[in-house]
Design a protein around this motif. Structure first.
Motif, mmCIF file in Angstrom:
data_model
loop_
_atom_site.group_PDB
_atom_site.id
_atom_site.type_symbol
_atom_site.label_atom_id
_atom_site.label_comp_id
_atom_site.label_asym_id
_atom_site.label_seq_id
_atom_site.Cartn_x
_atom_site.Cartn_y
_atom_site.Cartn_z
ATOM 1 N N PRO A 245 -14.057 47.096 4.965
ATOM 2 C CA PRO A 245 -14.587 48.403 4.536
ATOM 3 C C PRO A 245 -13.563 49.534 4.632
ATOM 4 N N ASN A 246 -12.613 49.406 5.584
ATOM 5 C CA ASN A 246 -11.641 50.481 5.797
ATOM 6 C C ASN A 246 -10.297 50.197 5.131
ATOM 7 N N ALA A 247 -10.198 49.047 4.472
ATOM 8 C CA ALA A 247 -8.926 48.689 3.824
ATOM 9 C C ALA A 247 -8.701 49.553 2.589
ATOM 10 N N SER A 248 -7.506 50.062 2.464
ATOM 11 C CA SER A 248 -7.184 50.905 1.310
ATOM 12 C C SER A 248 -6.942 50.023 0.085
ATOM 13 N N ALA A 249 -7.054 50.634 -1.071
ATOM 14 C CA ALA A 249 -6.876 49.882 -2.320
ATOM 15 C C ALA A 249 -5.454 49.361 -2.461
ATOM 16 N N SER A 250 -4.514 50.064 -1.839
ATOM 17 C CA SER A 250 -3.106 49.666 -1.961
ATOM 18 C C SER A 250 -2.722 48.558 -0.971
ATOM 19 N N MET A 251 -3.637 48.245 -0.027
ATOM 20 C CA MET A 251 -3.322 47.231 0.990
ATOM 21 C C MET A 251 -3.399 45.835 0.386
ATOM 22 N N SER A 252 -2.349 45.084 0.534
ATOM 23 C CA SER A 252 -2.327 43.716 0.020
ATOM 24 C C SER A 252 -3.085 42.784 0.960
ATOM 25 N N MET A 253 -3.392 41.594 0.479
ATOM 26 C CA MET A 253 -4.077 40.602 1.296
ATOM 27 C C MET A 253 -3.212 40.188 2.485
ATOM 28 N N GLU A 254 -1.891 40.137 2.278
ATOM 29 C CA GLU A 254 -0.979 39.777 3.362
ATOM 30 C C GLU A 254 -1.026 40.817 4.478
ATOM 31 N N GLN A 255 -1.086 42.109 4.100
ATOM 32 C CA GLN A 255 -1.159 43.167 5.104
ATOM 33 C C GLN A 255 -2.485 43.115 5.853
ATOM 34 N N LEU A 256 -3.551 42.870 5.113
ATOM 35 C CA LEU A 256 -4.874 42.774 5.736
ATOM 36 C C LEU A 256 -4.904 41.636 6.745
ATOM 37 N N MET A 257 -4.392 40.472 6.354
ATOM 38 C CA MET A 257 -4.404 39.317 7.249
ATOM 39 C C MET A 257 -3.491 39.533 8.449
ATOM 40 N N ALA A 258 -2.439 40.319 8.275
ATOM 41 C CA ALA A 258 -1.547 40.625 9.399
ATOM 42 C C ALA A 258 -2.295 41.427 10.460
ATOM 43 N N TYR A 259 -3.126 42.403 10.011
ATOM 44 C CA TYR A 259 -3.947 43.172 10.950
ATOM 45 C C TYR A 259 -4.964 42.266 11.645
ATOM 46 N N VAL A 260 -5.560 41.389 10.880
ATOM 47 C CA VAL A 260 -6.568 40.474 11.432
ATOM 48 C C VAL A 260 -5.935 39.547 12.472
ATOM 49 N N GLU A 261 -4.794 38.951 12.125
ATOM 50 C CA GLU A 261 -4.127 38.030 13.045
ATOM 51 C C GLU A 261 -3.697 38.732 14.331
ATOM 52 N N GLU A 262 -3.268 39.977 14.204
ATOM 53 C CA GLU A 262 -2.874 40.739 15.391
ATOM 54 C C GLU A 262 -4.051 40.947 16.320
ATOM 55 N N ASP A 263 -5.220 41.251 15.761
ATOM 56 C CA ASP A 263 -6.425 41.439 16.565
ATOM 57 C C ASP A 263 -6.897 40.127 17.188
ATOM 58 N N VAL A 264 -6.890 39.076 16.383
ATOM 59 C CA VAL A 264 -7.336 37.768 16.863
ATOM 60 C C VAL A 264 -6.443 37.291 18.001
ATOM 61 N N TYR A 265 -5.153 37.522 17.877
ATOM 62 C CA TYR A 265 -4.188 37.083 18.882
ATOM 63 C C TYR A 265 -4.488 37.692 20.254
ATOM 64 N N LYS A 266 -5.012 38.896 20.271
ATOM 65 C CA LYS A 266 -5.329 39.567 21.532
ATOM 66 C C LYS A 266 -6.422 38.841 22.298
ATOM 67 N N TYR A 267 -7.261 38.097 21.591
ATOM 68 C CA TYR A 267 -8.417 37.443 22.217
ATOM 69 C C TYR A 267 -8.308 35.921 22.163
ATOM 70 N N ILE A 268 -7.073 35.424 22.092
ATOM 71 C CA ILE A 268 -6.888 33.983 21.920
ATOM 72 C C ILE A 268 -7.428 33.192 23.108
ATOM 73 N N VAL A 269 -7.322 33.722 24.325
ATOM 74 C CA VAL A 269 -7.840 33.024 25.507
ATOM 75 C C VAL A 269 -9.358 32.922 25.441
ATOM 76 N N GLU A 270 -10.004 34.029 25.076
ATOM 77 C CA GLU A 270 -11.465 34.020 24.952
ATOM 78 C C GLU A 270 -11.920 33.100 23.820
ATOM 79 N N ILE A 271 -11.178 33.110 22.714
ATOM 80 C CA ILE A 271 -11.524 32.250 21.579
ATOM 81 C C ILE A 271 -11.379 30.780 21.974
ATOM 82 N N THR A 272 -10.337 30.474 22.737
ATOM 83 C CA THR A 272 -10.140 29.104 23.218
ATOM 84 C C THR A 272 -11.306 28.661 24.094
ATOM 85 N N ALA A 273 -11.800 29.572 24.932
ATOM 86 C CA ALA A 273 -12.933 29.248 25.795
ATOM 87 C C ALA A 273 -14.210 29.022 24.981
#
Length: 286
Positions: free
Chosen positions: A41-69
């Motif tokens: 919802p907050n992604a700008s029209a100029s943001m590519s899919m690669e940039q979007l996934m980079a933000y997602v991966e950065e967030d997911v990485y922060k919770y990798i221990v919890e996700i593993t559990a």
């Protein structure tokens, strides 16, 4: 017929690990999808899919221990079912297991696991293996980044339960039903070490895997290696968090004294555990 037997035996050994990997991938995919929906919802029209996934991966990485559990929790019910099916097959084949040790004997499990863990950690640090393993350094940074309570819950409780069902409750037990006990212990420990994916944890996992499989064999219950594994991981998390290893390694005499002392305590506990009488009994659910 021979190819079928090979496939069956391969599945016996690697099936639990494959199951864990598949469940982990599904959970991680679900988490990535949730985070992607959060950003869309907050992604700008100029943001590519690669940039979007980079933000997602950065967030997911922060919770990798919890996700593993979470992945471990999702995997455990399937592992329990697999183990239950194994027990039924063992009963049908007339196989037996060692008598379960008395509850009072679990004190030995607690003491040997803590002493063994501390001594082995010291030896690994003394070897400087961590300095040559970038993969381990990256793994350690991820594992010890959450709060101590998250580490204890995820790494000290949930993950050990899952890993014990896989490597002792299923893989070791299946090997034990086919091969002599020493071969089954060493083979399952090697699988456990390789599973961790880097040199430092491979060595630590193999050596601790030998102890964990031995405890299962002597105590006749998966509760013994689960307790030991929980204590090993929890102690490592706590000592790392409060920087005890820096204090230990600040003086050579302190390192030597603690390492030798812990090794001596673990050896004494091993002698007590070795005396536990092994009496074959009819298989029961653990």
């Amino acid at each position: 017929m021979q190819q079928t037997n090979i496939r069956n035996r391969t599945w016996e050994l690697f099936g639990p690990i494959i199951l864990k990997v598949v469940v982990s991938l599904l959970v991680e995919s679900l988490v990535v999808a949730v985070f992607t929906m959060k950003y869309l919802p907050n992604a700008s029209a100029s943001m590519s899919m690669e940039q979007l996934m980079a933000y997602v991966e950065e967030d997911v990485y922060k919770y990798i221990v919890e996700i593993t559990a979470i992945s471990a929790l999702a995997t455990i019910p399937f592992l329990i079912l697999m183990r239950s099916n194994d027990r039924k097959k063992e009963k049908a084949m007339g196989l037996v297991q060692n008598n379960r040790a008395a509850l009072s004997k679990y004190v030995y499990v607690a003491v040997i696991s803590i002493a063994f863990s501390l001594a082995l950690n010291n030896l690994v640090l003394l070897s400087d293996l961590a300095e040559y393993s970038i993969a381990y350094q990256e793994t350690a940074e991820v594992l010890y980044s959450p709060s101590l309570m998250v580490q204890i819950l995820c790494l000290g409780i949930v993950t050990p339960i899952m890993e014990e069902y896989i490597f002792r409750g299923l893989i070791f037990k299946r090997l034990r039903n086919r091969f002599p006990v020493r071969r089954a212990i060493v083979s399952s420990a090697l699988f456990f070490g390789i599973y961790h994916g880097n040199l430092v944890q491979m060595i630590y996992g193999t050596l601790s895997g030998i102890l964990l499989a031995y405890l299962y064999e002597k105590y006749g219950s998966l509760k013994a290696p689960i307790l030991a594994h929980m204590l090993m991981n929890t102690v490592a998390c706590i000592l790392t968090e409060v920087d005890v290893f820096t204090w230990i390694f600040s003086e050579k005499i302190r390192v030597a004294s603690i390492t030798i002392g812990c090794a001596a305590i673990a050896s004494i506990m091993y002698l007590y555990i070795q005396k536990i009488e092994e009496k074959p009994q009819v298989l029961q659910e653990c």
